[in-house]
Design a protein around this motif. Structure first.
Motif, mmCIF file in Angstrom:
data_model
loop_
_atom_site.group_PDB
_atom_site.id
_atom_site.type_symbol
_atom_site.label_atom_id
_atom_site.label_comp_id
_atom_site.label_asym_id
_atom_site.label_seq_id
_atom_site.Cartn_x
_atom_site.Cartn_y
_atom_site.Cartn_z
ATOM 1 N N GLN A 104 0.928 -1.092 -0.145
ATOM 2 C CA GLN A 104 -0.200 -0.186 -0.096
ATOM 3 C C GLN A 104 0.734 1.287 0.102
ATOM 4 O O GLN A 104 0.487 2.448 -0.594
ATOM 5 C CB GLN A 104 -0.900 0.173 1.126
ATOM 6 N N ALA A 105 1.806 1.042 0.715
ATOM 7 C CA ALA A 105 2.914 2.400 0.837
ATOM 8 C C ALA A 105 3.499 2.612 -0.774
ATOM 9 O O ALA A 105 3.323 3.909 -0.938
ATOM 10 C CB ALA A 105 3.913 1.969 1.817
ATOM 11 N N PHE A 106 3.935 1.685 -1.355
ATOM 12 C CA PHE A 106 4.363 1.751 -2.767
ATOM 13 C C PHE A 106 3.214 2.369 -3.713
ATOM 14 O O PHE A 106 3.673 3.034 -4.253
ATOM 15 C CB PHE A 106 4.942 0.108 -3.135
ATOM 16 N N ARG A 107 2.069 1.869 -3.475
ATOM 17 C CA ARG A 107 1.056 2.522 -4.416
ATOM 18 C C ARG A 107 0.838 3.544 -4.221
ATOM 19 O O ARG A 107 0.513 4.581 -5.198
ATOM 20 C CB ARG A 107 -0.200 1.521 -4.212
ATOM 21 N N TRP A 108 0.879 4.086 -2.869
ATOM 22 C CA TRP A 108 0.689 5.517 -2.529
ATOM 23 C C TRP A 108 1.977 6.509 -2.996
ATOM 24 O O TRP A 108 1.533 7.541 -3.373
ATOM 25 C CB TRP A 108 0.588 5.786 -0.815
ATOM 26 N N LEU A 109 2.975 5.872 -2.825
ATOM 27 C CA LEU A 109 4.428 6.615 -3.448
ATOM 28 C C LEU A 109 4.103 6.852 -4.889
ATOM 29 O O LEU A 109 4.702 7.909 -5.508
ATOM 30 C CB LEU A 109 5.653 5.932 -3.069
ATOM 31 N N GLN A 110 3.469 5.920 -5.664
ATOM 32 C CA GLN A 110 3.301 5.820 -7.076
ATOM 33 C C GLN A 110 2.305 7.094 -7.467
ATOM 34 O O GLN A 110 2.641 7.749 -8.383
ATOM 35 C CB GLN A 110 2.744 4.656 -7.672
ATOM 36 N N THR A 111 1.342 7.399 -6.590
ATOM 37 C CA THR A 111 0.397 8.258 -6.812
ATOM 38 C C THR A 111 1.206 9.939 -6.685
ATOM 39 O O THR A 111 0.624 10.778 -7.249
ATOM 40 C CB THR A 111 -0.892 8.544 -5.947
ATOM 41 N N LEU A 112 2.181 9.923 -6.016
ATOM 42 C CA LEU A 112 2.856 11.307 -5.727
ATOM 43 C C LEU A 112 3.602 11.949 -6.935
ATOM 44 O O LEU A 112 3.879 12.864 -7.115
ATOM 45 C CB LEU A 112 3.800 11.165 -4.522
ATOM 46 N N GLY A 155 6.673 11.628 -9.868
ATOM 47 C CA GLY A 155 8.176 11.196 -9.929
ATOM 48 C C GLY A 155 8.787 9.833 -9.793
ATOM 49 O O GLY A 155 7.992 8.798 -10.500
ATOM 50 N N ASP A 156 9.781 9.447 -9.381
ATOM 51 C CA ASP A 156 10.697 8.315 -9.646
ATOM 52 C C ASP A 156 9.983 7.466 -8.458
ATOM 53 O O ASP A 156 10.461 7.380 -7.244
ATOM 54 C CB ASP A 156 11.715 8.500 -9.560
ATOM 55 N N SER A 157 8.912 6.634 -8.492
ATOM 56 C CA SER A 157 8.394 5.634 -7.650
ATOM 57 C C SER A 157 9.388 4.670 -6.852
ATOM 58 O O SER A 157 9.399 4.569 -5.736
ATOM 59 C CB SER A 157 7.177 5.364 -7.745
ATOM 60 N N VAL A 158 10.332 4.389 -7.823
ATOM 61 C CA VAL A 158 11.286 3.134 -7.148
ATOM 62 C C VAL A 158 12.229 3.965 -6.186
ATOM 63 O O VAL A 158 12.571 3.408 -4.973
ATOM 64 C CB VAL A 158 11.935 2.600 -8.314
ATOM 65 N N THR A 159 12.863 5.081 -6.442
ATOM 66 C CA THR A 159 13.477 5.770 -5.680
ATOM 67 C C THR A 159 12.808 6.277 -4.448
ATOM 68 O O THR A 159 13.511 6.053 -3.289
ATOM 69 C CB THR A 159 14.268 7.058 -6.481
ATOM 70 N N ASN A 160 11.699 6.712 -4.689
ATOM 71 C CA ASN A 160 10.886 7.431 -3.429
ATOM 72 C C ASN A 160 10.640 5.977 -2.475
ATOM 73 O O ASN A 160 10.745 6.129 -1.396
ATOM 74 C CB ASN A 160 9.557 7.924 -3.945
ATOM 75 N N TYR A 161 10.335 5.016 -3.181
ATOM 76 C CA TYR A 161 10.063 3.824 -2.446
ATOM 77 C C TYR A 161 11.374 3.079 -1.478
ATOM 78 O O TYR A 161 11.397 2.698 -0.264
ATOM 79 C CB TYR A 161 9.642 2.651 -3.278
ATOM 80 N N LEU A 162 12.666 3.452 -2.207
ATOM 81 C CA LEU A 162 13.790 2.842 -1.522
ATOM 82 C C LEU A 162 14.366 3.745 -0.400
ATOM 83 O O LEU A 162 14.438 3.431 0.579
ATOM 84 C CB LEU A 162 14.938 2.816 -2.730
#
Length: 155
Positions: free
Chosen positions: A29-37, A39-46
């Motif tokens: 769910q955190a990854f999905r939320w970060l995708q909605t923000l 930008g680079d969702s993978v870097t944001n998730y890391l």
């Protein structure tokens, strides 16, 4: 150290497994939320994963420190052997240990699986006719129920 009686091993294992299952759901769910923000969702998730790991590590240390009175030294003939000073290993010797390589491989396989699941989850959800968010929630809950069904009978 003893944190719980041996007769409760199955229940404790079930609790840990349920937390792991639901943790997968929260992280998805955190990854999905970060995708909605954007930008680079993978870097944001890391970055999120590093902050989350550091925070939970500190929290774990605080919990163990505050519960140190509940943890008891097990009395056994091996206690003297366990209490002896372990040999100090250099960094190179530690890096050469097969246990470290095994745990590293195990960690990276799990991380690879998590990212491959996150990558293909929208396609699985589309084929199943549900949203990716609800699929990850259902997956986490069913995973937790399955782990409880396996662990609780161990008692």
């Amino acid at each position: 150290l003893t944190a719980f009686p041996a007769k409760d091993t199955g229940k404790v294992s079930a609790c840990v497994q349920v937390c792991m299952s639901l943790g997968i759901t929260v992280q998805t769910q955190a990854f999905r939320w970060l995708q909605t923000l954007g930008g680079d969702s993978v870097t944001n998730y890391l970055i999120y994963a590093l902050v989350f790991t550091d925070f939970t590590g500190v929290l774990m240390c605080l919990v163990f420190w505050s519960a140190r009175g509940m943890l008891q030294q097990q009395e056994s003939p091996l206690t003297e052997d366990l209490m002896s000073e372990p040999p100090t290993l250099s960094l190179v010797e530690t890096m050469r240990m097969p246990e470290l390589r095994f745990m590293g491989l195990l960690f990276f396989v799990a991380v690879g699986f998590s990212f491959s699941f996150l990558n293909c989850q929208p396609r699985i959800a589309a084929e199943a006719g549900v949203s990716p968010s609800s699929l990850s929630t259902i997956f986490g809950v069913l995973n937790a129920v399955g782990r409880m069904a396996v662990c609780i009978p161990l008692d």
